[in-house]
Structures are given as structure tokens and as C-alpha cells.
Design a protein around this motif. Structure first.
Motif, PDB file in Angstrom:
ATOM      1  N   ALA A 111       0.845  -1.207   0.000  1.00  0.00           N
ATOM      2  CA  ALA A 111       0.000   0.000   0.000  1.00  0.00           C
ATOM      3  C   ALA A 111       0.880   1.257   0.000  1.00  0.00           C
ATOM      4  N   TYR A 145       2.715   1.371  -3.640  1.00  0.00           N
ATOM      5  CA  TYR A 145       1.927   1.598  -4.853  1.00  0.00           C
ATOM      6  C   TYR A 145       0.926   2.745  -4.697  1.00  0.00           C
ATOM      7  N   GLY A 180      -3.835   1.665  -8.139  1.00  0.00           N
ATOM      8  CA  GLY A 180      -4.867   0.689  -8.493  1.00  0.00           C
ATOM      9  C   GLY A 180      -4.356  -0.389  -9.439  1.00  0.00           C
ATOM     10  N   TYR A 191       4.577 -12.418 -10.386  1.00  0.00           N
ATOM     11  CA  TYR A 191       3.655 -11.677 -11.246  1.00  0.00           C
ATOM     12  C   TYR A 191       3.626 -10.222 -10.803  1.00  0.00           C
ATOM     13  N   VAL A 234       2.274  -6.222 -12.100  1.00  0.00           N
ATOM     14  CA  VAL A 234       1.497  -5.459 -13.077  1.00  0.00           C
ATOM     15  C   VAL A 234       2.459  -4.580 -13.878  1.00  0.00           C
ATOM     16  N   ASP A 235       3.342  -3.937 -13.183  1.00  0.00           N
ATOM     17  CA  ASP A 235       4.300  -3.049 -13.839  1.00  0.00           C
ATOM     18  C   ASP A 235       5.692  -3.421 -13.313  1.00  0.00           C
ATOM     19  N   SER A 293       9.962  -8.047  -4.647  1.00  0.00           N
ATOM     20  CA  SER A 293      10.510  -9.271  -5.231  1.00  0.00           C
ATOM     21  C   SER A 293       9.488  -9.932  -6.156  1.00  0.00           C
ATOM     22  N   GLY A 294       8.248  -9.475  -6.109  1.00  0.00           N
ATOM     23  CA  GLY A 294       7.205 -10.118  -6.904  1.00  0.00           C
ATOM     24  C   GLY A 294       6.683 -11.385  -6.237  1.00  0.00           C
ATOM     25  N   ALA A 324       2.220 -13.851  -3.233  1.00  0.00           N
ATOM     26  CA  ALA A 324       2.252 -15.325  -3.235  1.00  0.00           C
ATOM     27  C   ALA A 324       2.420 -15.813  -1.796  1.00  0.00           C
ATOM     28  N   THR A 326      -6.767   0.632  -4.081  1.00  0.00           N
ATOM     29  CA  THR A 326      -6.940  -0.816  -3.939  1.00  0.00           C
ATOM     30  C   THR A 326      -7.260  -1.160  -2.488  1.00  0.00           C
TER      31      THR A 326
HETATM   32  P1  ADP Z   1       5.965  -6.915  -5.429  1.00  0.00           P
HETATM   33  O1  ADP Z   1       7.133  -7.368  -4.690  1.00  0.00           O
HETATM   34  O2  ADP Z   1       6.229  -6.635  -6.873  1.00  0.00           O
HETATM   35  O3  ADP Z   1       5.202  -5.850  -4.741  1.00  0.00           O
HETATM   36  P2  ADP Z   1       3.689  -8.531  -4.793  1.00  0.00           P
HETATM   37  O4  ADP Z   1       3.460 -10.002  -4.982  1.00  0.00           O
HETATM   38  O5  ADP Z   1       3.597  -8.003  -3.416  1.00  0.00           O
HETATM   39  O6  ADP Z   1       5.056  -8.214  -5.482  1.00  0.00           O
HETATM   40  O7  ADP Z   1       2.626  -7.792  -5.678  1.00  0.00           O
HETATM   41  C1  ADP Z   1       2.432  -8.198  -7.020  1.00  0.00           C
HETATM   42  C2  ADP Z   1       2.024  -7.044  -7.881  1.00  0.00           C
HETATM   43  O8  ADP Z   1       0.729  -6.595  -7.487  1.00  0.00           O
HETATM   44  C3  ADP Z   1       2.903  -5.833  -7.711  1.00  0.00           C
HETATM   45  O9  ADP Z   1       4.023  -5.893  -8.570  1.00  0.00           O
HETATM   46  C4  ADP Z   1       1.969  -4.704  -8.104  1.00  0.00           C
HETATM   47  O10 ADP Z   1       1.968  -4.564  -9.500  1.00  0.00           O
HETATM   48  C5  ADP Z   1       0.600  -5.196  -7.673  1.00  0.00           C
HETATM   49  N1  ADP Z   1       0.186  -4.607  -6.380  1.00  0.00           N
HETATM   50  C6  ADP Z   1       0.298  -5.171  -5.150  1.00  0.00           C
HETATM   51  N2  ADP Z   1      -0.244  -4.390  -4.207  1.00  0.00           N
HETATM   52  C7  ADP Z   1      -0.709  -3.295  -4.825  1.00  0.00           C
HETATM   53  C8  ADP Z   1      -1.395  -2.095  -4.400  1.00  0.00           C
HETATM   54  N3  ADP Z   1      -1.696  -1.881  -3.124  1.00  0.00           N
HETATM   55  N4  ADP Z   1      -1.740  -1.192  -5.343  1.00  0.00           N
HETATM   56  C9  ADP Z   1      -1.454  -1.418  -6.652  1.00  0.00           C
HETATM   57  N5  ADP Z   1      -0.817  -2.512  -7.114  1.00  0.00           N
HETATM   58  C10 ADP Z   1      -0.449  -3.443  -6.221  1.00  0.00           C
END
Ligand code: ADP
Length: 443
Positions: free
Chosen positions: A330, A333, A362, A376, A378-379, A389-390, A394, A417
Motif C-alpha cells: 500500500a 503503490y 490501483g 507476477y 502489473v508493472d 521481489s514479486g 504469493a 486498492t
Molecule cells: P511486489 O514485490 O512486486 O510488490 P507482490 O506479490 O507483493 O510483489 O505484488 C504483485 C504485484 O501486485 C505488484 O508488482 C503490483 O503490480 C501489484 N500490487 C500489489 N499491491 C498493490 C497495491 N496496493 N496497489 C497497486 N498494485 C499493487
């Protein structure tokens, strides 16, 4: 000749003797013998008809009563019938048992006759290949399944190995087929659904590729800087910046390795989580301090709304890790100066919910279902930049599974979100004493 045969002859001879004696008395020997043989003939013929009627009536009836050789014939046939009936019963029983066991087999079995036509199949074969009874009996398998690999495999005179192809029944279902010759040029075709095995293999391959990729990027960056430092003339300013960037990359690798270790630990623990009572409000108080530190740069306004009486059964370290992941996301992002609401409350149905709501960037709907997949993002660029770490979500999903909980996600691009961890009533417990409450809320 069997004993009964001799007896019958003896009886006929005795009767003939009596007839001859009577005939001699009345001076009509030939007539007496003729009458005897006529009577005998009628008796034999009558018994023959009785036998024929009895055989026609079916096996259920006991044989007609008859004396002498005929009685033996009736009884002999009756015994044979009984024996064959018992054998039939045994065969039917065996067949039923065979049918039941093949029906229980998860693998499909098809029997082909000498000319390669379908003779029989089990229920799994029906499900996997879509065979239909009785239309497909006597058909060629290759006429029903037109997959080129499958047809080629069945064209081989001496089948070796096996063939993999997509089920004609269901898209995405991968089958492996093996031919096993048996008996007189007959063949057994074994079919197995390997969709899951393939998926696991794909996942493992992707996983290794992902980790390699994740580690290679920071390593390449660090190596570049180190080469520069080792061989080039580097100014003090540049040296300091390089060291800072290297530290950043090293931290990234460390986060990745720690997350990987956490995932592996969670996966290796097969049993459900230990059911210690976790004072969640107390745990959130500690988390709050860490979160405030992380929030120094972005200065979000974070609101905490915590039910102090609500506890959970589970593992405090795991819950700490899951909640922290959602809080860090939170913060990461959401653009600086955002608004974050953290809630810990009980729902009407008795479940408990930990919710983190932000008004950040979002997530578009097409990504939501895949967020909890490993690596996985999003960006990708944005996640790397934030040091992610992505693996965070998970890990969250795994932990929630182990607590019989689930993750709910609601999001709108550019609006924000909400992630909610929902725990079922059987996992929820309440602070019982004032002492509990005090230690939960802290001094
Ligand atoms: P990361 O280490 O990349 O944050 P996560 O598994 O925690 O990996 O999250 C996966 C993906 O979900 C993130 O790369 C991001 O794109 C999206 N995400 C997670 N939490 C949020 C959030 N609060 N707002 C927007 N996107 C989010």
C-alpha cells in the motif's frame, strides 16, 4: 459300458424272460415279446419327450423323476447344469470385480482386437477420449481421434515409447497414450491425463527462469560498478554513488532470497498452522511502528481502526509477514501523500478481517486474478523500483491458506486498492480478560 448300462440290459433281459414265460404259458411267445418291446419303446419315447420338455423349460426346474438308466441320464444332465451354473456365477462375479476395478482406475484403458478395432473400454477412457457406447464398438481409434501425432503413433507396427496429445474432449487437457501388445495380436491402449504434471513442470521451469532473471539483473549492475571501481579512475562523488547503488542491488537480492526462503518454508510445512492464540491487536501495534518508519519518505496519512478484542488462532510470525506485505505494498503503490486505512474487525458472519485500503495507482481488472502468482507484477519497472521481489502476494496467499483464510481484492485504476484477509469463524477467538486487553493495546 458303465454299471447302469449293464443293469438296464439285465432288467430288459429279465423282463424278456418274464414275457417269454408268460407267452409260453399262453402259447404266444412272439406276441408277448412284441408287447414287451412295444411297451419298452413307449416308455423310452415318453422319457425322451420328458427330457426334451425339461431341457426346454430351463435350468430352474428340477429334472423329472425316472427310474433306471433314464433317471441317471436326468440326474447327470442336472449335475452338469448345476456345475456350469456355479462356474457362470463365478465368472460373472470375477467380471464384475474386473469391471469395478477398471472403472475405479483413473487411467483410461481401451482393448483393441486383432484387426485393431475397438473391443472394449473403461469409464476413464470414455471421459478422456470421449468414446461413446455402443456406437464406437468395432471402430478404429484413429477414425475417432484425428490428432496427427496420435494417428502417426498408431501407424507404427511395433509401438515404442508413448505419444502426448491434446484430449479431443477438453481443450488444454494433455493426454499420454501407450500401446501394450498382449494375447493373440491384441492390444491394450493405456491413456493417462498428465495435464497437472505438465503444469507443475511448466511452473518449475518458469520458476527457475524467473529466479535466474531476478538475480542476474542486480548482479550485472553490481559487476559493472565493481569493474569500474577496480580498473577505472573514479572520482569520489562517483564512487559514493556507485557504492550506494550497489547497496541497493544487494538489498534487492537479499529481499528476494528471504522471500524465497519464506515461500519454501511455507511450502515444506505440510501440516496446517499451529493453533496458538495470536493477539492480533498487539501484533499490529508493533507493525505500526515499523510502518511509520517506512512511511517517512512518502508521508501517507495512515489511519488505524483496530478491534482490540479480536484474536486469531494461528502463527504470529506468519500473520505478521502477511500483514506487513500488504502494508508495504500500500505504501509502495500509492503516490506520496496518499491515504491508507488499516482495519481489523469482525464481520457479521463471525469471520475476522484485516483490511488495507489505499488510494494509490490501483490494478486493472485483468491482472487481479494473477496477482498471487509468483513473480507476477502489473508493472515490472515500478515493482523493481520499489524493491519488490514479486513474491509478496504469493506469500500472503500461502499464509492465508494455512490459516483457512482467503484474500479478497477490490481495485480501480488510479482510484486505489483494498486487500482484505478474511479468516473463518473457527479461526477467530476473543480476548478473555482485561489483562489480555491491556497487553493487546499496549501501555
Ligand atoms: P511486489 O514485490 O512486486 O510488490 P507482490 O506479490 O507483493 O510483489 O505484488 C504483485 C504485484 O501486485 C505488484 O508488482 C503490483 O503490480 C501489484 N500490487 C500489489 N499491491 C498493490 C497495491 N496496493 N496497489 C497497486 N498494485 C499493487
Amino acid at each position: 459300458m458303465p454299471k447302469q448300462g449293464w443293469e438296464e440290459i439285465r432288467r430288459i433281459v429279465a423282463l424278456a424272460g418274464v414275457a417269454v414265460a408268460l407267452g409260453w404259458l399262453f402259447g404266444q411267445i412272439f406276441l408277448a415279446l412284441a408287447i414287451l418291446f412295444a411297451l419298452l419303446f413307449i416308455w423310452y419315447f415318453r422319457n425322451l419327450i420328458r427330457l426334451q420338455r425339461w431341457l426346454q423349460k430351463g435350468k430352474k426346474y428340477v429334472p423329472p423323476l425316472a427310474g433306471g438308466l433314464w433317471g441317471e441320464v436326468f440326474n447327470g444332465i442336472y449335475r452338469l447344469q448345476q456345475r456350469s451354473r456355479a462356474r457362470n456365477k463365478r465368472i460373472v462375479k470375477l467380471l464384475n470385480r474386473f469391471r469395478e476395478s477398471t472403472a475405479a482406475l483413473p487411467d483410461g484403458v481401451v482393448v483393441l482386437d486383432q484387426s485393431g478395432d475397438i473391443e472394449w473400454w473403461n469409464e476413464s477412457a470414455e471421459k478422456l477420449l470421449g468414446l461413446r457406447y455402443p456406437q464406437d464398438v468395432g471402430q478404429r481409434l484413429t477414425n475417432l481421434i484425428r490428432n496427427p501425432d496420435f494417428v502417426r503413433y498408431f501407424g507404427q507396427p511395433n509401438p515404442t515409447e508413448r505419444v502426448e496429445f491434446e484430449s479431443p474432449r477438453k481443450e488444454g487437457m494433455i493426454l499420454t497414450v501407450r500401446r501394450v501388445p498382449y494375447g493373440n495380436k491384441q492390444e491394450l491402449v493405456l491413456i493417462r491425463d498428465i495435464t497437472l504434471i505438465r503444469r507443475v513442470e511448466d511452473m518449475r521451469r518458469d520458476f527457475v527462469a524467473n529466479i535466474s532473471h531476478e538475480l542476474r539483473t542486480p548482479l550485472t549492475v553490481m559487476r559493472g560498478f565493481l569493474e569500474n571501481l577496480a580498473h577505472g579512475e573514479v572520482e569520489e562523488e562517483e564512487r559514493k554513488r556507485s557504492l550506494e547503488l550497489m547497496l541497493q542491488q544487494a538489498t534487492r537480492m537479499q529481499v528476494l532470497v528471504e522471500d524465497l526462503m519464506m515461500l519454501s518454508r511455507l511450502e515444506n510445512q505440510e501440516t496446517k498452522v499451529a493453533s496458538e492464540v495470536v493477539p492480533v491487536p498487539q501484533l499490529l501495534t508493533t507493525l505500526r511502528e515499523e510502518v511509520e518508519l517506512l512511511n517517512r519518505e512518502k508521508q501517507h496519512r495512515i489511519h488505524w481502526d483496530i478491534d482490540d478484542t479480536l484474536y486469531l488462532r494461528g502463527n504470529s510470525k506468519e500473520l505478521d509477514s502477511a500483514f506487513m506485505n500488504l502494508l508495504v505494498n500500500a505504501i509502495n503503490y500509492t503516490p506520496a501523500g496518499g491515504e491508507i486505512h488499516v482495519r481489523w474487525y469482525g464481520r457479521e458472519d463471525g469471520s475476522a478481517c484485516f483490511e488495507v485500503q489505499d488510494n494509490g495507482i490501483g490494478i486493472a481488472p485483468q491482472h487481479v486474478a494473477r496477482l498471487t502468482e509468483r513473480f507476477y507484477r502489473v508493472d515490472v519497472a515500478r515493482s523493481r523500483e520499489s524493491g519488490g521481489s514479486g513474491l509478496g502476494l504469493a506469500i500472503v496467499k500461502h499464509i492465508l491458506n494455512r490459516h483457512n483464510g482467503r484474500l479478497e481484492v477490490e481495485s480501480q485504476v488510479n482510484r486505489g486498492t483494498t486487500f482484505a484477509c478474511v479468516f473463518p469463524p473457527e479461526q477467530v477467538t476473543h480476548a478473555e480478560t482485561d489483562d489480555d486487553l491491556q497487553s493487546a493495546t499496549g501501555p
